[in-house]
Design a protein around this motif. Structure first.
Motif, mmCIF file in Angstrom:
data_model
loop_
_atom_site.group_PDB
_atom_site.id
_atom_site.type_symbol
_atom_site.label_atom_id
_atom_site.label_comp_id
_atom_site.label_asym_id
_atom_site.label_seq_id
_atom_site.Cartn_x
_atom_site.Cartn_y
_atom_site.Cartn_z
ATOM 1 N N ALA A 60 -1.086 2.008 -8.631
ATOM 2 C CA ALA A 60 -0.353 2.665 -7.664
ATOM 3 C C ALA A 60 -1.389 3.204 -6.623
ATOM 4 O O ALA A 60 -0.973 3.708 -5.796
ATOM 5 C CB ALA A 60 0.065 3.918 -8.292
ATOM 6 N N LEU A 61 -2.644 2.826 -6.487
ATOM 7 C CA LEU A 61 -3.616 3.111 -5.504
ATOM 8 C C LEU A 61 -3.160 2.397 -4.246
ATOM 9 O O LEU A 61 -3.646 2.413 -3.175
ATOM 10 C CB LEU A 61 -4.984 2.953 -6.006
ATOM 11 C CG LEU A 61 -5.234 3.944 -7.172
ATOM 12 C CD1 LEU A 61 -6.787 3.912 -7.415
ATOM 13 C CD2 LEU A 61 -4.999 5.735 -6.583
ATOM 14 N N ASN A 62 -2.349 1.256 -4.458
ATOM 15 C CA ASN A 62 -1.826 0.475 -3.476
ATOM 16 C C ASN A 62 -0.467 1.023 -2.786
ATOM 17 O O ASN A 62 0.510 1.130 -3.911
ATOM 18 C CB ASN A 62 -1.774 -1.071 -3.761
ATOM 19 C CG ASN A 62 -1.282 -1.870 -2.717
ATOM 20 O OD1 ASN A 62 0.071 -2.061 -2.552
ATOM 21 N ND2 ASN A 62 -2.194 -2.591 -2.171
ATOM 22 N N ALA A 63 -0.262 1.372 -1.661
ATOM 23 C CA ALA A 63 0.860 1.793 -1.097
ATOM 24 C C ALA A 63 2.217 0.895 -1.579
ATOM 25 O O ALA A 63 3.117 1.422 -1.847
ATOM 26 C CB ALA A 63 0.916 1.997 0.387
ATOM 27 N N ASP A 64 2.032 -0.271 -1.319
ATOM 28 C CA ASP A 64 3.100 -1.237 -1.650
ATOM 29 C C ASP A 64 3.558 -1.332 -3.327
ATOM 30 O O ASP A 64 4.622 -1.228 -3.536
ATOM 31 C CB ASP A 64 2.878 -2.959 -1.059
ATOM 32 C CG ASP A 64 2.759 -2.797 0.405
ATOM 33 O OD1 ASP A 64 3.360 -1.951 0.934
ATOM 34 O OD2 ASP A 64 2.187 -3.956 0.828
ATOM 35 N N ASN A 65 2.454 -1.261 -3.958
ATOM 36 C CA ASN A 65 2.855 -1.322 -5.301
ATOM 37 C C ASN A 65 3.431 -0.075 -5.942
ATOM 38 O O ASN A 65 4.152 0.169 -6.774
ATOM 39 C CB ASN A 65 1.264 -1.356 -6.173
ATOM 40 C CG ASN A 65 0.622 -2.666 -5.996
ATOM 41 O OD1 ASN A 65 1.408 -3.577 -5.683
ATOM 42 N ND2 ASN A 65 -0.388 -2.927 -6.475
ATOM 43 N N VAL A 67 5.849 1.406 -4.610
ATOM 44 C CA VAL A 67 7.286 1.270 -4.223
ATOM 45 C C VAL A 67 7.513 0.559 -5.340
ATOM 46 O O VAL A 67 8.946 0.420 -6.013
ATOM 47 C CB VAL A 67 7.611 0.544 -2.964
ATOM 48 C CG1 VAL A 67 9.064 0.234 -2.745
ATOM 49 C CG2 VAL A 67 7.224 1.842 -1.842
ATOM 50 N N THR A 68 6.830 -0.695 -5.613
ATOM 51 C CA THR A 68 7.306 -1.704 -6.693
ATOM 52 C C THR A 68 7.439 -1.016 -8.224
ATOM 53 O O THR A 68 8.428 -1.173 -8.828
ATOM 54 C CB THR A 68 6.424 -2.798 -6.663
ATOM 55 O OG1 THR A 68 6.198 -3.198 -5.310
ATOM 56 C CG2 THR A 68 6.953 -3.733 -7.802
#
Length: 141
Positions: A60-65, A67-68
């Motif tokens: 979750a430290l990745n913005a796209d993740n 959302v996923t």
């Protein structure tokens, strides 16, 4: 080795791998997020839930993740984990509250700089005790 032990080791390995930024994208692209979310469900061993939540924290430290992960249904499951008081016999000595803490941190990571996820966390929290939301807010602030 039991199924729970294999799940725990797999979730733990993904958690460790997801600590690196490049791996966050690769793990998500490989389709690992929905199975990790499934490991949060009640009925999974506490340590499995803990390591699945840990992997989701890092992912979750990745913005796209973010959302996923939310789209895969993690938010209500994490809120559910946060509100549970796990019996100590389900966990190794001294680790009874770890799944709860990891769930709170995963919610924090999902809500950070993502207004839609924060709204979903608040909505999911409407069905839980006020104490749970206060715990989440304490960890977020």
């Amino acid at each position: 080795m039991t199924s729970a032990a294999v799940q725990q080791k797999a979730a733990h390995a993904l958690s460790n791998l997801a600590a690196k930024d490049d791996n966050k994208v690769t793990i998500a692209a490989a389709g690992a997020i929905p199975p990790l979310v499934q490991l949060l469900r009640l009925g999974s061993a506490a340590e499995v839930q803990q390591h699945a939540a840990g992997a989701l924290i890092n992912l979750a430290l990745n913005a796209d993740n973010k959302v996923t992960i939310a789209a895969a249904g993690a938010i209500p499951l994490l809120v559910q984990l946060l509100r549970l008081a796990l019996p100590t016999w389900l966990c190794r000595p001294g680790s009874a509250d770890l799944p709860k803490r990891f769930a709170a941190r995963a919610l924090q990571a999902l809500g950070y700089r993502n207004a839609e996820n924060r709204a979903a966390i608040t909505a999911a929290g409407d069905s839980v005790d006020v104490d749970v939301l206060e715990e989440f807010q304490r960890l977020v602030i």
